[in-house]
Design an enzyme around this catalytic site. Structure first.
Site, short mmCIF file in Angstrom:
data_model
loop_
_atom_site.label_atom_id
_atom_site.label_comp_id
_atom_site.label_asym_id
_atom_site.label_seq_id
_atom_site.Cartn_x
_atom_site.Cartn_y
_atom_site.Cartn_z
N GLU A 91 -5.39 24.34 68.30
CA GLU A 91 -4.28 23.20 67.92
C GLU A 91 -4.58 22.42 69.13
OE1 GLU A 91 -0.01 24.73 66.95
OE2 GLU A 91 -1.01 26.52 67.64
N ALA A 118 -2.25 37.62 61.37
CA ALA A 118 -3.13 37.64 60.24
C ALA A 118 -4.51 37.46 60.52
CB ALA A 118 -2.70 36.22 59.13
N1 HPA Z 1 -10.83 34.50 59.65
C1 HPA Z 1 -10.36 34.23 60.87
N2 HPA Z 1 -9.04 34.27 60.93
C2 HPA Z 1 -8.27 34.56 59.94
C3 HPA Z 1 -8.86 35.13 58.71
C4 HPA Z 1 -10.21 34.97 58.51
O1 HPA Z 1 -10.95 35.32 57.53
N3 HPA Z 1 -7.71 35.28 57.58
C5 HPA Z 1 -6.53 35.26 58.60
N4 HPA Z 1 -6.93 34.68 59.73
#
Ligand code: HPA
Length: 277
Positions: A91, A118
């Site tokens: 960011e 995530a």
């Molecule tokens: N790569 C990097 N960061 C992430 C991914 C990914 O495939 N999916 C969610 N965050």
């Protein structure tokens, strides 16, 4: 670059603001909520919200899927402080800003951090929706929030990372998952800065060097938490198989969609873990 004294003063002012906004409340555990995983903060009893934009010196969240506030409340019988939205290096914030909330947590007397994210799945046994307990990490960025003058008030210049992800917490997380019948994989999380998703060649390389998942957060926060002796538990939501592992291309929409789909299970697991800490 800001001096250590100036940065320390900023952290203290931010912490003083949050402490006063909390009134007499004393959260024991902090929970950083990753992309698309913010709903947990809506499930807290007696919630008290503190927007980041009101906290002196704090950055604000700029990523869709990240709300940008602390929410203090009761979860699983414990007073917790959720970060509904976090800051990422991509960011444009420097890593001292990205990790300022962890310093603030420390000054608030919080000694346990449950960090979530995530992530892309690299382990071929994973699928979109797998929950992965982080056992260790790879910092492949060449960046580190602790570069610069050491903040002695928080921790030592050199510190151990042999068991960065607390062993007792990991055992507790596995037992909780088993009890609740929630499949929980384990693995190594690799941090890259993003903002782009990886190339298939990068993913093959990451697999070769021992990564099970890849993402754009968490490691800076964990480094700063461990520096100051905060115990860490990490959970990744595998929102997609990493680049080149399927015929699909990757998107932030897919990341948010999968995170949203598994949120209920994720919330049950985190609530169960928190109640047992
Ligand atoms: N790569 C990097 N960061 C992430 C991914 C990914 O495939 N999916 C969610 N965050």
């Amino acid at each position: 670059m800001m001096t250590a004294a100036e940065y320390t003063r900023q952290v203290q002012e931010a912490a003083a603001y949050v402490r006063s906004a909390l009134g007499g409340r004393r959260p024991e555990i902090a929970i950083t909520l990753g992309s698309g995983l913010g709903d947990l903060a809506e499930r807290l009893d007696a919630p008290l919200t503190i927007p980041y934009k009101e906290i002196p010196h704090f950055p604000v969240s700029t990523v869709s899927g990240h709300k940008g506030q602390f929410v203090c409340g009761k979860l699983g019988g414990k007073e917790v402080l959720c970060m509904q939205g976090r800051f990422h290096y991509y960011e444009g914030y420097d890593l001292k800003q990205v990790t300022m909330p962890v310093r603030v947590m420390k000054l608030l007397g919080i000694d346990s951090l449950l960090v979530t994210n995530a992530a892309g799945g690299i382990n071929t046994g994973f699928h979109a929706g797998t929950l992965m307990l982080i056992e260790d990490h790879l910092n492949l960025t060449g960046e580190n929030p602790l570069i610069g003058e050491n903040l002695d008030a928080f921790g030592d210049r050199f510190f151990d990372m042999t068991v960065a992800y607390d062993k007792e917490y990991r055992t507790l997380a596995k037992a909780t998952a088993e009890e609740l019948n929630i499949p929980l994989a384990t693995g190594v999380y690799a941090w890259l800065t993003g903002p782009n998703f990886e190339t298939p060649a990068e993913i093959r390389y990451l697999r070769t060097i021992g990564a099970d998942a890849v993402g754009m957060s968490t490691v800076p926060e964990v480094l700063v938490a461990r520096h100051s002796g905060i115990r860490v538990l990490g959970i990744s939501c595998i929102t997609n198989l990493a680049a080149g592992m399927t015929d699909n291309t990757l998107s932030h929409e897919e990341v948010k969609e999968t995170a949203d789909r598994v949120q209920n299970e994720f919330i049950r697991l985190v609530t169960g873990i928190v109640s047992r800490i």
